[in-house]
Design an enzyme around this catalytic site. Structure first.
Site, PDB file in Angstrom:
ATOM      1  CG  ASP A   8      54.959 107.582  37.026  1.00 12.18           C
ATOM      2  OD1 ASP A   8      53.963 107.389  37.267  1.00 12.18           O
ATOM      3  OD2 ASP A   8      56.232 106.869  37.179  1.00 12.18           O
TER       4      ASP A   8
ATOM      5  CE  LYS B 283      50.644 108.439  30.576  1.00 13.11           C
ATOM      6  NZ  LYS B 283      51.871 108.473  31.127  1.00 13.11           N
TER       7      LYS B 283
ATOM      8  N   GLY C  42      48.239 105.616  37.352  1.00 14.52           N
ATOM      9  CA  GLY C  42      47.645 106.502  38.263  1.00 14.52           C
ATOM     10  C   GLY C  42      47.720 107.998  37.467  1.00 14.52           C
ATOM     11  CG  HIS C  43      46.268 109.075  33.808  1.00 18.20           C
ATOM     12  ND1 HIS C  43      45.577 108.917  32.705  1.00 18.20           N
ATOM     13  CD2 HIS C  43      47.618 108.445  33.927  1.00 18.20           C
ATOM     14  CE1 HIS C  43      46.532 108.353  31.786  1.00 18.20           C
ATOM     15  NE2 HIS C  43      47.483 107.836  32.561  1.00 18.20           N
TER      16      HIS C  43
ATOM     17  CD  GLN D 188      50.934 101.174  32.296  1.00 15.65           C
ATOM     18  OE1 GLN D 188      50.383 101.103  31.243  1.00 15.65           O
ATOM     19  NE2 GLN D 188      50.319 100.995  33.260  1.00 15.65           N
TER      20      GLN D 188
END
Length: 423
Positions: A13, A16, A40-41, A223
């Site tokens: 988180d 990225k 989740g980007h 991650q």
């Protein structure tokens, strides 16, 4: 030409997706090398927030090639929903998205196994997102998993049924109900048919062909480094290699072809799920940090645990990844604090002070040792270059840079593209 790698240095988180989006114009290819739909980007531009789960973060740039590598575990159902949700942006997926035939497939019973395993752990849960990722990687290592290329085979359903029978045996041991399986399978097979219309390729050749041509490639991780299966806070980790080395195995690229390694970190720390977190805050500062940073999972919605920055952990991640440049994210979240704390060492139960992560870190009551610095305690709205930063923010960046011995080349002070300040 060498491949650059961008990865998170904390527990995920870190932001990225936003950085990939900002850097993307410098590249020809963005390639995802590990993880699954639990990632989740989040990207934000033109006032719109976008959350990507499996598709590389370069997808909004029409001139970029996006590759999902062999190290990824793919859920056809999630991928189909994701693609359909992005159609309004006129993205040409047939032109811009390529998927490795060697990527592993998440099937419905993997999700049931994930739930069964997590339930069986009771109060020792690791905080799984229950999306089937762990069991899928288990099957990959156990050499029984299905891969993307298998969906093109005439006997795919036979292979699928054989794997499901293995899973049912395990699920029966846990007395786990199977009532929803038939509905999950219907959606799964519909999505597999959609999957067949996409570009399924031998991605290791494609990636290396791009390098030979002189194209610039950015490898994108999911991650964070402290969730790596080998070097993270085991067993409270993900199921894949989140390190620079994982970019090599997850894309089929030689270590000699790695160029820059961009390490992303927050100006503070967050963590989702269980596991050690020495600088975690349980007071009002922690709650204020969570609210100010909107620290809730982009995929799961789970509230993230929050705390001050942890330099021993950050130095560890920098070391094992070979980081060459640092990017500090969410500096604006610390706007609200008059004082900011920086963890420089740990105190072990026997009173020893260390600045390294120990093997039994999980099991020890590790106490953070802090250095306190003055906060800037003001809004950064409208700031567009580094020279206009408050002096206290510049001092914070300089202090971290001195401790970490790697240059901080970018500071993010808001979610939008234009709130990313290059030094």
């Amino acid at each position: 030409m060498k491949m650059d790698v961008l990865l998170g240095l904390q527990w995920g988180d870190e932001g990225k997706g936003k950085v990939v989006d900002v850097l993307a114009p410098q590249y020809d290819v963005v390639a995802r090398f590990q993880g699954g739909p639990n990632a989740g980007h989040t990207l934000e531009f033109d006032g719109i927030k976008h959350v990507l789960h499996q598709i590389p973060s370069g997808i909004f740039r029409s001139n970029l090639t996006n590759i999902i590598g062999n190290g990824v575990v793919l859920d056809p159902v999630v991928l189909r929903k994701e693609i359909e949700g992005l159609k309004k942006f006129n993205i040409d997926f047939n032109k811009n998205l390529f998927i490795s035939k060697k990527a592993t497939i998440i099937i419905p019973t993997h999700k049931l196994l994930d739930a069964a395993y997590e339930k069986s752990k009771g109060d020792k849960k690791i905080g799984s997102t229950l999306k089937g990722i762990g069991p899928t990687y288990q099957d990959k290592i156990g050499r029984v998993a299905l891969r993307v290329g298998d969906i093109l085979a005439e006997d795919f359903e036979d292979k699928y049924n054989a794997l499901v029978e293995r899973h049912k045996t395990t699920l029966s041991f846990y007395n786990f109900p199977l009532e929803e399986l038939s509905e999950l399978e219907k959606i799964f097979f519909d999505s597999v048919e959609f999957f067949k219309t996409l570009n399924l390729v031998d991605s290791e050749y494609q990636v290396n062909d791009h390098l030979v041509k002189g194209d610039k490639i950015l490898a994108e991780g999911a991650q964070g480094s402290l969730l790596d299966i080998d070097f993270g806070s085991y067993p409270f980790v993900t199921s894949s290699s989140t390190m620079t080395a994982g970019a090599c195995t997850g894309l089929g690229v030689s270590p000699s072809k790695i160029g820059e390694v961009y390490g992303i970190f927050k100006a503070y720390c967050t963590r989702v799920g269980s596991g050690p977190f020495p600088t975690e805050l349980f007071d009002q500062d922690g709650e204020d940090m969570r609210k100010e940073g909107n620290e809730f999972g982009s995929t799961t919605g789970r509230p993230r645990r929050c705390g001050w920055i942890d330099l021993p952990a950050l130095k560890y991640s920098i070391m094992i990844n070979g980081v060459t440049q640092l990017f500090m994210m969410k500096g604006d979240v610390l706007n609200i604090f008059k004082e900011i704390k920086i963890c420089t060492h740990y105190e072990l139960p026997d009173g020893t002070r260390v600045d390294r992560l120990t093997y039994d870190h999980n099991d020890q009551n590790v106490k953070p040792i802090y250095k306190t610095v003055k906060g800037w305690n003001q809004s950064l709205q409208g700031v567009t270059n580094y020279e206009d930063f408050p002096q206290e923010l510049k001092d914070y960046v300089s202090t971290l840079e001195e401790e970490l011995q790697v240059p901080i080349k970018m500071v993010s002070i808001g979610p939008d593209r234009n709130q990313t300040i290059l030094r």
